[in-house]
Design a protein around this motif. Structure first.
Motif, PDB file in Angstrom:
ATOM      1  N   UNK A 159       0.835  -1.203   0.000  1.00 32.40           N
ATOM      2  CA  UNK A 159       0.000   0.000   0.000  1.00 32.40           C
ATOM      3  C   UNK A 159       0.869   1.253   0.000  1.00 32.40           C
ATOM      4  N   UNK A 160       0.319   2.321  -0.540  1.00 37.80           N
ATOM      5  CA  UNK A 160       1.028   3.582  -0.585  1.00 37.80           C
ATOM      6  C   UNK A 160       1.298   4.116   0.815  1.00 37.80           C
ATOM      7  N   UNK A 206       4.218   2.399   2.202  1.00 40.03           N
ATOM      8  CA  UNK A 206       5.450   2.902   1.597  1.00 40.03           C
ATOM      9  C   UNK A 206       5.875   4.203   2.278  1.00 40.03           C
ATOM     10  N   UNK A 207       4.898   5.092   2.487  1.00 35.55           N
ATOM     11  CA  UNK A 207       5.209   6.352   3.168  1.00 35.55           C
ATOM     12  C   UNK A 207       5.770   6.065   4.559  1.00 35.55           C
ATOM     13  N   UNK A 252       7.344   3.389   5.659  1.00 36.72           N
ATOM     14  CA  UNK A 252       8.713   2.878   5.590  1.00 36.72           C
ATOM     15  C   UNK A 252       9.693   3.983   5.226  1.00 36.72           C
ATOM     16  N   UNK A 253       9.273   4.867   4.317  1.00 37.56           N
ATOM     17  CA  UNK A 253      10.155   5.963   3.907  1.00 37.56           C
ATOM     18  C   UNK A 253      10.440   6.885   5.078  1.00 37.56           C
ATOM     19  N   UNK A 277      11.845  12.784   3.830  1.00 39.52           N
ATOM     20  CA  UNK A 277      10.405  12.650   3.629  1.00 39.52           C
ATOM     21  C   UNK A 277       9.677  13.917   4.062  1.00 39.52           C
ATOM     22  N   UNK A 309       5.753  14.778   3.303  1.00 42.96           N
ATOM     23  CA  UNK A 309       5.048  13.727   4.031  1.00 42.96           C
ATOM     24  C   UNK A 309       4.868  14.151   5.479  1.00 42.96           C
TER      25      UNK A 309
END
Lengths: 308, 531
Positions: free
Chosen positions: A162-163, A166-167, A169-170, A178, A183
């Motif tokens: 999922x997006x 991903x966010x 984890x980033x 980020x 973000x």
């Protein structure tokens, strides 16, 4: 006959692993977002006390579980406020959270020591649960066990498919980058901490409502710390966390049986076997991990204070 | 100088983006003080200024990372509020960051996906990345993790990520600071193409030759204010620098040439295995630096510069003592303090955390590298007064600007901290100085100051080894240049007998086959000079 024993052992392995899976999967999400919450043990033990207290008062296991989750959320919110909101040191705050949780659990559970209630009901599906071997193993557990399995699969899907994952984890990898991309670093981290708290609370409630359905002070017996270690040794991979927890559960059950059989080894040594086995297996796993980069979230434990 | 003063008449067509009266205060500090900026479609607009002039703050305001204390941003004449980068991106503003905003442990595709609409993912996204790569010559492997990529490749990710959003304005912050000359050329080609497509570019740099090449308009900032706007192509690099600094930048005085004398630093067939996964081994490396000589080591980052520095400073020891000789004495197996006692001094690349401890005061930082060679302790107890004296001498000699009498090193700007750490070593009057990236990320005035100090030191007889990625710097200070590529060193060529192009070729590995015959790789003009 021997089939029954094997089956019984496997079922107990699963139940011994469930609280570890629940607590570790929540901590994994928080750490993937870059927050090291050492307060798992505290959130777990308060979840156990609150879960038992609510269940006893209302007579409902479901409400008890909700109480456990609520207790975990409450402590996690406090931790999030300190470390994410006010950029306090995560290690110190986490240790304090454990001590606070142990203390509060004694207070909440004071009136319930020595009380017993029926364990959480086990699922019974008309045909499936009656199947030989497979039935009791797959279809005869309480809801907590299924919740744990569902959480592992759900977290895996969330992080890698999922997006939003991903966010997350980033953000755990580099909060400066980020943040520069726009973000919401602190919001995501706070939510991840809350998720970790809810899972730890649920793990605690499982202990006092299903695993051993009574309350005694300090009944988590270090499982929160095991969960923390599992996350690290499993290199922050949900499926490995589940495997590590099952291994630990298996070793726990085996050493109990070994003690009962009277192997002649000191009991203390046998009690240490699960810990040793888990550490060895997961170290071996992490030795074989990919070359280069780092498997740990690079921003883990680092506080973030944006300028605005 | 025919630069017009700020508040130029706002005639002509409505600018694509405008910023008017921008003020940004951080507490008592005013980073931007009434800045006006207009950017038109199809222009490459330079934003010039020294470190601390307010470029980064203005850029962050335009990208929605900071909100201005006062002032407005307009888009086609309408006032817009850029509350966050999403809002800026929605208006068509894209940004290529100087310190890349990439997550090292994520793949190229994942890093790009972070700012794309959630619907664009998986196969569709990798196809878009590949398509853009073909169009612009920006080739990327979407599945590679970022940690395995070079600086140039990382910048390509930033640019592709930016272009996938089809921006109308692209902000580039010091885009060539980490690139090789060849990579920079490729970048310019892309930028010219973007300009021809009618996009506006805001180009932030302190490399004046690039600005003069690419940009048609420049806004110059100093101390948070606009001090002028001009056409950089009608100016010289010197006049632009003078506008930026406010005074004429002094030209670096070359040192007097001396007859070749005793070798002070000798590296003799030094071979060291790579210390880590992403490190470079040193392969049979030999060099000598004579008294009063400056040897420049060129090379693309990651070709063994850090490893060479560590081997010279003693942070990593050689297997045999003869591999490194300081003033004739074998030092290969000695530690860093023992080498300092032999008269050597070292300035590492990383200011914060390697050359200086950011959380400690300047006098404590002076102690860190000088305790072995200066009388800064007695009976094992620190002489803090002497340390403060030393720090004060460094600060005065190198014009280090700071707040308070003895502030923490981390509170200084990059240029000032660099002057401090260079000054700390130079004031020790070393016989041998090894300095890695002496003016990395430092503004023009501070860079000139540091280079002059290094030249003067060599003029007094010190053997200096300068490791730098900045070819202009090497050609300015070095007597001869050798190129480090993949851990092997080409033989040094006198600076007067080579060219940037020849050194650039060697940096790209062109000289690998004939690593010991660099003249062969040099172009005709160098050959002519030899014959």
């Amino acid at each position: 006959m021997s089939f029954d024993i094997v089956q019984m052992v496997l079922v107990t392995v699963l139940t011994a692993a469930t609280p570890l899976i629940l607590a570790a999967i929540g901590e994994l999400v928080a750490e993937r977002a870059g927050v090291l919450n050492l307060g798992v043990e505290g959130m777990m033990v308060l979840g156990a006390a609150m879960g038992f207290a609510v269940a006893t008062q209302t007579g409902s296991t479901l409400l008890g579980a909700c109480g456990g989750v609520g207790a975990g959320l409450l402590l996690a919110a406090l931790f999030g406020l300190l470390t994410v909101g006010l950029a306090a040191n995560q290690v110190a705050s986490g240790l304090a959270l454990t001590i606070l949780g142990l203390g509060l659990s004694g207070l909440v559970g004071a009136g319930y020591v020595g009380m017993k209630r029926d364990p959480a009901p086990h699922l019974h599906l008309p045909v499936l649960s009656d199947l030989p071997v497979v039935g009791p193993l797959l279809f005869g557990h309480d809801a907590f066990v299924y919740a744990a399995a569902f959480l592992v699969a759900g977290v895996w899907w969330f992080l890698w498919r999922s997006r939003a994952g991903l966010s997350l984890r980033a953000i755990g990898d580099d909060h400066t980058a980020t943040h520069a991309l726009g973000l919401k670093v602190r919001k995501v981290r706070f939510l991840a901490v809350l998720f970790g708290g809810a899972c730890a609370g649920l793990a605690g409630a499982y202990l006092s409502l299903a695993y051993t359905p009574f309350w005694s002070p300090g009944m988590t017996a270090g499982r929160g710390w095991i969960a923390l270690a599992l996350v690290v040794f499993a290199s922050w991979q949900p499926v490995r966390v589940a495997a590590g927890a099952l291994l630990f559960g298996g070793a726990t059950v085996l050493q109990l049986h070994a003690q009962a059989a009277g192997l002649g080894l000191p009991g203390q040594l046998l009690s240490a076997v699960p810990y040793l086995a888990t550490i060895l297996a997961l170290v071996a796993l992490s030795l074989g991990r990919r070359q280069g980069g780092s498997s740990a979230p690079a921003a883990l434990g680092r506080v973030f204070a944006p300028s605005r | 100088m025919d630069a017009t003063v700020a508040h130029a008449p706002r005639g002509g067509p409505t600018p694509l983006f405008g910023a008017y009266g921008i003020v940004k205060r951080f507490g008592a500090f005013t980073a931007n003080d009434g800045i006006d900026l207009e950017i038109r479609a199809g222009e490459v607009h330079a934003l010039l200024g020294e470190n601390g002039a307010g470029k980064s703050t203005l850029m962050k305001i335009l990208y929605g990372l900071l909100e201005p204390t006062e002032g407005v941003v307009t888009h086609r004449g309408d006032i817009v509020r850029l509350a966050n980068p999403d809002a800026a991106r929605a208006l068509g503003i894209g940004m290529v960051f100087q310190h890349f905003s990439l997550c090292e442990n994520l793949t190229v595709a994942e890093n790009i996906a972070l700012v794309m609409p959630p619907a664009l993912r998986g196969r569709a996204l990798t196809e878009r990345i590949a398509g853009l790569g073909r169009d612009y010559g920006l080739h990327l492997d979407p599945a590679r993790p970022v940690w395995s990529l070079s600086a140039g490749e990382r910048q390509r990710i930033e640019i592709v990520r930016c272009l996938l959003q089809d921006p109308k304005l692209v902000i580039l912050d010091e885009p060539t600071s980490v690139l090789t000359p060849g990579e920079a050329e490729a970048l310019f080609t892309v930028l010219e193409r973007l300009r021809d497509e009618g996009r506006a570019l805001l180009y932030i740099s302190h490399r004046l030759d690039e600005v003069r090449r690419l940009c048609t308009r420049a806004t110059i900032l100093r101390g948070g204010r606009v001090v002028g706007t001009c056409d950089p192509q009608a100016e010289t690099a010197r006049s632009l620098a003078a506008l930026m600094v406010g005074t004429q930048v002094r030209e670096v005085r070359p040192k007097a040439n001396r007859p070749r004398s005793a070798d002070r630093l000798v590296v003799d067939h030094l071979t060291l295995p790579a210390p880590g996964l992403h490190a470079t081994p040193l392969r049979d490396l030999s060099l000598t630096v004579a008294e009063g000589e400056i040897l420049g080591i060129a090379g693309i980052a990651g070709n063994g510069q850090a490893e060479l520095f560590d081997a010279l400073s003693g942070e990593r020891r050689a297997p045999n003592p003869e591999a490194v000789r300081l003033d004739g004495r074998p030092a290969g197996t000695l530690g860093i303090n023992a080498r300092r006692r032999l008269g050597a001094a070292f300035v590492p690349e990383e200011r914060n955390g390697h050359a200086a401890a950011p959380g400690m005061s300047l006098s404590e930082n002076a102690l860190l590298s000088r305790h072995a060679t200066a009388p800064l302790s007695r009976f094992g107890l620190l002489r803090l007064g002497a340390a403060r004296d030393l720090a004060r001498r460094i600060i005065e000699a190198f014009d280090v600007r700071k707040a308070g009498p003895d502030p923490a090193a981390g509170t200084l700007s990059g240029g000032n901290l660099q002057k401090f750490v260079v000054g700390r070593e130079i004031l020790a009057e070393p016989g041998i100085l090894v300095i890695n990236q002496p003016t990395w990320g430092v503004d023009a005035a501070a860079a000139a100051h540091i280079r002059q100090a290094v030249l003067d030191l060599a003029g007094r007889g010190c053997a200096v080894l300068v490791i730098s990625q900045d070819l202009d710097e090497l050609f300015e200070v070095a007597d001869s240049i050798a190129v480090l590529h993949a851990g092997a060193l080409s033989s040094p060529v006198p600076t007067s007998q080579t060219s940037r192009a020849a050194v650039g070729l060697l940096m790209g590995g062109a000289g690998e086959a004939e690593a010991h015959a660099p003249i062969a790789a040099a172009p005709a003009d160098a050959l002519a000079a030899v014959s």
